[in-house]
Design a protein around this motif. Structure first.
Motif, PDB file in Angstrom:
ATOM      1  N   GLN A 366     -19.265 -17.017  19.179  1.00 24.49           N
ATOM      2  CA  GLN A 366     -17.876 -16.576  19.053  1.00 24.49           C
ATOM      3  C   GLN A 366     -17.673 -15.554  18.004  1.00 24.49           C
ATOM      4  O   GLN A 366     -18.424 -15.764  16.838  1.00 24.49           O
ATOM      5  N   VAL A 367     -17.321 -14.391  18.342  1.00 26.77           N
ATOM      6  CA  VAL A 367     -17.169 -13.301  17.257  1.00 26.77           C
ATOM      7  C   VAL A 367     -15.742 -12.800  17.510  1.00 26.77           C
ATOM      8  O   VAL A 367     -15.272 -11.956  17.989  1.00 26.77           O
ATOM      9  N   GLY A 368     -14.836 -13.569  16.467  1.00 25.87           N
ATOM     10  CA  GLY A 368     -13.449 -13.254  16.512  1.00 25.87           C
ATOM     11  C   GLY A 368     -12.962 -13.780  17.944  1.00 25.87           C
ATOM     12  O   GLY A 368     -13.208 -14.859  18.366  1.00 25.87           O
ATOM     13  N   ASP A 369     -12.173 -12.964  18.770  1.00 25.36           N
ATOM     14  CA  ASP A 369     -11.936 -13.432  20.035  1.00 25.36           C
ATOM     15  C   ASP A 369     -12.808 -12.758  21.259  1.00 25.36           C
ATOM     16  O   ASP A 369     -12.663 -12.990  22.574  1.00 25.36           O
ATOM     17  N   LEU A 370     -14.162 -12.598  20.832  1.00 27.33           N
ATOM     18  CA  LEU A 370     -15.135 -12.072  21.569  1.00 27.33           C
ATOM     19  C   LEU A 370     -16.264 -12.951  21.643  1.00 27.33           C
ATOM     20  O   LEU A 370     -16.422 -13.950  20.774  1.00 27.33           O
TER      21      LEU A 370
END
Length: 759
Positions: A366-370
């Motif tokens: 997970q990269v922030g909301d991505l």
């Protein structure tokens, strides 16, 4: 209130399913029924979307609806109410209202199957057992648009009449096979038993955007179980007629707080063949000769945002399926005729041995909301095939093939959370493979000492779905592929290469007519790679192309106790690759164009607690629109002058197929009972372009009855497959004179008992 219901449903599909599907990130096993509560900010998002949908309405009407909406939002906040139950597919359980809520990843994200605008056939592990589906070839019994041929030592699946009979280790099928998101390319590896399975999804039609590589006909997507931190142990022993012994074992446990691992083992041995070679006495059609399959998966959680899955598998598989002369024919070589249902008259035993395995690493970050996903995989195949190609007791044409294949693939995908009106995924795919014969022997001499094809393919893809309104979605996707193939034949000082660039795409629109009724239409383009015919050095062939027009409706009625899905498709299929058998090998040509259209439907009903009924059908019409140079042969392999097969039936395209199943579970004073009955009628199809060799219509019937003592992990099940002992065929083909027609018959009636323990 209609707007409220629709947006709540959309929120369920975008968020709740992601929660259910990703609950294993912390190492917890996904529960069969996963209740969740809508958070305050989610309620706000629904409120905002509702407010937007009210634009243009009267101020008084809008204010009234907003007040109603606000009251409803308060009811949805934490500690006040829970949202609709999402049912996992792992155990095939049903929702409180009835039918199971199936989750698929056809769009590379977790979504309800009923919300995905394409034709999907999905089976949980429990459903596979109920329908008697134990191997990949058995899938044709539950997916009416799927047929599965078995020429020599390869599997040849066809979906809606689109498939391939090519047999080289580098001849990838247009029906792509994925296991845990790893592309499994070699056709020799598409035949295996199904163990430790969570779910199988069969996606019909070209998947040229998100799956892309050689998925012209569709995709078979297999998901195996993830390890659990809770100790899990499943084991069973099956004994059946023909002295068939099968022992699957699955164990999963926690190694540390952040690491869980599992091990799946399958041992199979068929002590007695279905038939016998009348010349040398060897048993034929032994489907397993001390076969062993192993798989292990490790689930590693590095905090809340990083999950790593490492998997490894190995299989050593042997069978002795044999070719024979068909009924009513005589061998031009020896004068021998039909030897009996599963018997053979060869001087050499037909035997296939396969060793295959691979490793993969899947990283979800997970990269922030991505969400970022990386899938790295390496696979290797080693096969040995002994084949009496003259189908006679005379040593005229005995073949032995030593096949090698290895592949490396790397895929990277990035997607957003799907909580906004725009859901998107982008990615890249790299694939490198090499395979060939080393050597190819004819009557003991090396006809091909060594040859190989190396393939390098690079693709970039993206797909996005935009919610035009709360009920209407537009989807668009593109995939650009560059591929280069190099052929080498050292003994003949031959080297050649060819390359191709292709742009494939998907355009779709879907609309929820009601929260439980979805209508959709799509246009898709796919292509299958060309290549080199390794058995006939110098024989190159080009890619084939398919344009697909599809539409349908998916519905759930009567509080989700009835599910009705209907769809139709039209294919424009061009530059088709076709395998033409000749003495000692084959020739591959790009010779055909065809039009295939059809109608499909599925009905599932829960009429009362414990009883589940389902039926599915496919009506297809496939004809060659142009096929100059087609070959017509007689039963002795004599060829008539080439002709144009325009108007002939396309191969492996049944006009009509219908399947059905019934399962009933109930408790008694002496324990729990599960009863199941399933059947399929296939109207028949042709194996060859000249429409001479035919699979006649047939009906398969399977049944099972299981008993579990109360509060006990034990289970006993008696079962039978092909109860009526129907005759159907793995394949039929015509080889040039003096061999002529040959065939392999499919499995007879089998039955047995299974004792299992699960905790």
């Amino acid at each position: 209130m209609a707007y409220l219901s629709e947006n709540a449903r959309l929120l369920d599909s975008d968020n709740a399913i992601d929660v259910a599907a990703s609950s294993s990130r912390g190492g917890e096993k996904m529960k069969t029924q996963s209740h969740y509560e809508l958070k305050s900010w989610e309620a706000v998002q629904i409120h905002r979307r509702l407010a937007g949908s009210l634009a243009g309405k009267s101020a008084a009407g809008g204010l009234k609806l907003c007040l109603v909406t606000s009251a409803a939002m308060l009811a949805l906040t934490p500690n006040l109410a829970t949202a609709q139950t999402v049912t996992g597919v792992q155990d095939g359980a049903t929702s409180p209202a009835g039918l199971e809520d199936i989750v698929v990843t056809a769009n590379r994200r977790s979504e309800r199957a009923q919300d995905v605008p394409m034709a999907i056939s999905t089976m949980s592990n429990a459903a596979l057992e109920q329908r008697g589906v134990a191997s990949t070839t058995d899938l044709q019994q539950v997916v009416p648009s799927l047929t599965f041929n078995y020429p020599v030592n390869v599997g040849s699946p066809y979906i809606r009449g689109v498939g391939s009979e090519l047999i080289d280790p580098t001849s990838e099928s247009p029906v792509a096979l994925y296991v845990d998101d790893v592309y499994v390319a070699a056709p020799q590896t598409s035949l295996f038993k199904l163990t430790s399975i969570q779910q199988i999804d069969v996606l019909s039609g070209p998947q040229g955007t998100l799956f892309g590589r050689n998925s012209t006909g569709g995709v078979v997507q297999i998901r195996t179980l993830d390890p659990s931190h809770d100790l899990t142990f499943n084991a069973s022993v099956t004994y059946g007629n023909y002295d068939m012994l099968s022992i699957p074992l699955y164990v999963s446990t926690s190694l540390t707080d952040n690491v869980a691992a599992d091990l799946s083992v399958l041992y199979e041995n068929q002590g007695r063949g279905y038939g016998r070679n009348l010349v040398n006495g060897f048993e034929t059609f032994k489907q397993a000769d001390n076969n062993i399959s192993l798989r292990s998966k490790w689930l590693i959680s590095l905090g809340d945002k990083t999950t790593i899955r490492i998997a490894a598998d190995y299989a050593n598989l042997i069978n002795t399926n044999a070719y024979q002369k068909p009924q009513g024919t005589i061998s031009p070589i020896s004068g021998d005729g039909y030897p009996g249902r599963y018997n053979a008259n060869g001087d050499q035993i037909d035997r296939s041995k396969l060793e295959t395995g691979g490793v993969s690493a899947t990283i979800d970050q997970q990269v922030g909301d991505l969400d970022l996903t990386s899938i790295t995989a390496y696979r290797k195949v080693k096969a040995n095939l002994k084949l009496d190609d003259d189908v006679s007791p005379i040593a005229a044409l005995n073949l032995e093939l030593f096949e090698n294949y290895r592949s490396f693939s790397q895929e990277v995908r990035l997607k957003n959370s799907g909580k906004s009106r725009l859901k998107w995924v982008v990615g890249a795919f790299y694939y490198d493979s090499k395979g060939g014969y080393e050597p190819f022997l004819v009557n003991g001499a090396a006809a091909i000492p060594k040859d190989a094809q190396q393939t390098t393919s690079v693709a970039a893809f993206g797909q996005a779905t935009f919610a035009v309104t709360p009920t209407v979605n537009l989807t668009g996707g593109l995939r650009y592929t560059y591929e280069k193939q190099t052929f080498t034949f050292p003994a003949g000082s031959l080297q050649d290469d060819q390359s191709v660039n292709r742009l494939t795409f998907r355009i779709a629109i879907d609309k929820h007519l009601t929260p439980d009724v979805l209508a959709y239409a799509s246009f898709n383009r796919g292509f299958k790679s060309g290549g080199y015919n390794l058995i006939s050095p110098g024989n190159a062939f080009k890619p084939e192309n398919l344009d697909s027009y599809e539409g349908g409706i998916k519905s759930e009625l009567f509080d989700r106790s009835v599910r009705i899905n209907l769809g139709g498709f039209y294919y424009d299929y061009s530059n088709q690759q076709y395998l033409l058998p000749v003495l000692g090998g084959n020739i591959v040509v790009n010779a055909a164009a065809s039009k295939i259209w059809g109608i499909e439907g599925k009905l599932e009903v829960i009429p009362l607690s414990g009883l589940s009924l389902s039926t599915a059908f496919t009506v297809m019409h496939g004809r060659y629109s142009n096929y100059p140079g087609a070959v017509r042969t007689d039963q002795d392999g004599n060829a008539s002058p080439p002709f144009n097969a325009r108007g002939n039936h396309t191969v492996n395209t049944p006009d009509f197929v219908i399947s059905g199943s019934a399962s009933y579970s109930f408790d008694t004073s002496f324990g729990h009972i599960d009863a199941d009955l399933s059947g399929q009628y296939n109207g028949g199809y042709y194996f060859t372009v000249d429409n001479r060799l035919e699979q006649p219509s047939y009906f398969l019937l399977n049944a099972g009855l299981a008993w579990s003592p109360e509060n006990s992990p034990l289970r006993v099940r008696v079962w039978a497959k092909n109860l009526t002992d129907a005759r159907y065929y793995q394949t039929k083909l015509s080889i040039g004179n003096p061999v002529g027609d040959a065939q392999r018959q499919a499995d007879p009636r089998t039955y047995g008992v299974t004792l299992s323990i699960k905790f």
